[in-house]
Design a protein around this motif. Structure first.
Motif, PDB file in Angstrom:
ATOM      1  N   ILE A  39       0.815  -1.211   0.000  1.00  0.00           N
ATOM      2  CA  ILE A  39       0.000   0.000   0.000  1.00  0.00           C
ATOM      3  C   ILE A  39       0.854   1.269   0.000  1.00  0.00           C
ATOM      4  CG2 ILE A  39      -1.744   1.330   1.288  1.00  0.00           C
ATOM      5  CD1 ILE A  39      -2.817  -1.261  -0.023  1.00  0.00           C
ATOM      6  N   SER A  40       1.822   1.351   0.908  1.00  0.00           N
ATOM      7  CA  SER A  40       2.543   2.614   1.090  1.00  0.00           C
ATOM      8  C   SER A  40       3.969   2.352   1.563  1.00  0.00           C
ATOM      9  CB  SER A  40       1.787   3.453   2.131  1.00  0.00           C
ATOM     10  OG  SER A  40       2.522   4.572   2.538  1.00  0.00           O
ATOM     11  N   LEU A  41       4.893   3.206   1.090  1.00  0.00           N
ATOM     12  CA  LEU A  41       6.269   3.158   1.589  1.00  0.00           C
ATOM     13  C   LEU A  41       6.440   4.037   2.823  1.00  0.00           C
ATOM     14  CD1 LEU A  41       8.299   3.296  -1.758  1.00  0.00           C
ATOM     15  CD2 LEU A  41       7.887   1.313  -0.286  1.00  0.00           C
ATOM     16  N   GLU A  42       5.677   5.137   2.884  1.00  0.00           N
ATOM     17  CA  GLU A  42       5.782   6.062   4.005  1.00  0.00           C
ATOM     18  C   GLU A  42       4.398   6.485   4.463  1.00  0.00           C
ATOM     19  OE1 GLU A  42       7.374   7.700   7.027  1.00  0.00           O
ATOM     20  OE2 GLU A  42       8.646   6.637   5.625  1.00  0.00           O
ATOM     21  N   LEU A  45       3.106   0.338   4.750  1.00  0.00           N
ATOM     22  CA  LEU A  45       1.832  -0.343   4.987  1.00  0.00           C
ATOM     23  C   LEU A  45       1.577  -1.405   3.932  1.00  0.00           C
ATOM     24  CD1 LEU A  45      -0.501   2.754   5.647  1.00  0.00           C
ATOM     25  CD2 LEU A  45       0.475   1.225   7.368  1.00  0.00           C
ATOM     26  N   ILE A  46       0.997  -2.507   4.380  1.00  0.00           N
ATOM     27  CA  ILE A  46       0.481  -3.538   3.487  1.00  0.00           C
ATOM     28  C   ILE A  46      -0.963  -3.808   3.897  1.00  0.00           C
ATOM     29  CG2 ILE A  46       2.722  -4.582   2.963  1.00  0.00           C
ATOM     30  CD1 ILE A  46       2.204  -6.701   5.040  1.00  0.00           C
ATOM     31  N   PHE A 111       7.206 -10.183   6.464  1.00  0.00           N
ATOM     32  CA  PHE A 111       6.895  -8.830   6.911  1.00  0.00           C
ATOM     33  C   PHE A 111       6.459  -8.919   8.372  1.00  0.00           C
ATOM     34  CE2 PHE A 111       6.116  -8.976   2.389  1.00  0.00           C
ATOM     35  CZ  PHE A 111       6.694  -7.808   1.912  1.00  0.00           C
ATOM     36  N   ASP A 112       7.185  -8.283   9.259  1.00  0.00           N
ATOM     37  CA  ASP A 112       6.837  -8.218  10.674  1.00  0.00           C
ATOM     38  C   ASP A 112       5.965  -6.971  10.830  1.00  0.00           C
ATOM     39  OD1 ASP A 112       6.856  -8.186  13.536  1.00  0.00           O
ATOM     40  OD2 ASP A 112       8.837  -9.119  13.527  1.00  0.00           O
ATOM     41  N   CYS A 113       4.736  -7.146  11.327  1.00  0.00           N
ATOM     42  CA  CYS A 113       3.752  -6.054  11.299  1.00  0.00           C
ATOM     43  C   CYS A 113       2.991  -5.898  12.604  1.00  0.00           C
ATOM     44  CB  CYS A 113       2.709  -6.323  10.210  1.00  0.00           C
ATOM     45  SG  CYS A 113       3.371  -6.588   8.573  1.00  0.00           S
ATOM     46  N   THR A 114       2.335  -4.752  12.708  1.00  0.00           N
ATOM     47  CA  THR A 114       1.319  -4.518  13.728  1.00  0.00           C
ATOM     48  C   THR A 114       0.054  -4.065  12.997  1.00  0.00           C
ATOM     49  OG1 THR A 114       2.032  -2.226  14.028  1.00  0.00           O
ATOM     50  CG2 THR A 114       2.964  -3.879  15.546  1.00  0.00           C
ATOM     51  N   LEU A 115      -1.094  -4.305  13.620  1.00  0.00           N
ATOM     52  CA  LEU A 115      -2.360  -3.866  13.023  1.00  0.00           C
ATOM     53  C   LEU A 115      -2.426  -2.346  13.128  1.00  0.00           C
ATOM     54  CD1 LEU A 115      -5.080  -4.516  11.721  1.00  0.00           C
ATOM     55  CD2 LEU A 115      -6.006  -4.825  14.030  1.00  0.00           C
ATOM     56  N   LEU A 128      -5.169  -3.065   7.453  1.00  0.00           N
ATOM     57  CA  LEU A 128      -3.948  -2.342   7.099  1.00  0.00           C
ATOM     58  C   LEU A 128      -2.907  -2.660   8.159  1.00  0.00           C
ATOM     59  CD1 LEU A 128      -4.968   1.258   5.957  1.00  0.00           C
ATOM     60  CD2 LEU A 128      -3.934  -0.554   4.604  1.00  0.00           C
ATOM     61  N   LEU A 129      -1.779  -3.159   7.720  1.00  0.00           N
ATOM     62  CA  LEU A 129      -0.722  -3.591   8.626  1.00  0.00           C
ATOM     63  C   LEU A 129       0.495  -2.695   8.457  1.00  0.00           C
ATOM     64  CD1 LEU A 129      -1.014  -7.413   7.863  1.00  0.00           C
ATOM     65  CD2 LEU A 129      -2.144  -6.135   9.694  1.00  0.00           C
TER      66      LEU A 129
END
Length: 154
Positions: A39-42, A45-46, A111-115, A128-129
């Motif tokens: 989704i976004s680099l800055e 987001l995925i 990809f290590d993510c948070t909600l 969106l993570l």
């Protein structure tokens, strides 16, 4: 609109297959997700699209961290296991990060993510993570979902 025809039309578009997973009460919990997008680099987001009827997502959304593993071409059985009932991680080689995200060993990317945010979208929710760390193996081939089945790139 005929939902069967729409599902068949959607299946004509090949997608990658990811595992979305985290530790819940010390146990790996996760699901296969083929509706995944950068989704976004800055900020980084995925997005993952998840059916509202999922019984896994209401449990998984509360995990401290979420791992997204882009499954490799040899992960067909892992994809099927993560899509079905029962112990989805039985016989699956997995690991965790310090954040407690769960990853599938041998995946093409992690990809290590948070909600970050969750939005309703018809009969799905879009999660969106926010990506906090990433690892990848550019030489590895991905597993592909097309025509309602798992496939390999030729």
């Amino acid at each position: 609109m005929d939902s069967t025809a729409l599902r068949t039309a959607f299946a004509s578009f090949p997608t990658g297959v990811t595992a979305l997973a985290g530790l819940v009460s010390g146990k790996p919990t996760g699901m296969a997700v083929s509706s995944f997008a950068s989704i976004s680099l800055e900020p980084p987001l995925i997005a993952a699209s998840i059916q509202r009827t999922s019984t896994t997502w209401p449990i998984l959304r509360d995990a401290t961290a979420l791992g997204v593993s882009v499954l490799a071409e040899h992960h067909g059985e892992v994809g099927r296991r993560l899509s079905g009932p029962g112990d989805r991680f039985a016989g699956v080689d997995w690991t965790t990060s310090q954040s407690e995200a769960v990853f599938i060993q041998g995946a093409t990317a992690w990809f290590d993510c948070t909600l970050h945010q969750e939005m309703p979208a018809g009969d799905h929710v879009i999660a969106l993570l926010k990506v906090t760390a990433v690892e990848f193996r550019s030489s590895s081939r991905p597993l592909v979902f097309h025509g309602s089945g798992f496939r390999r790139l030729a």
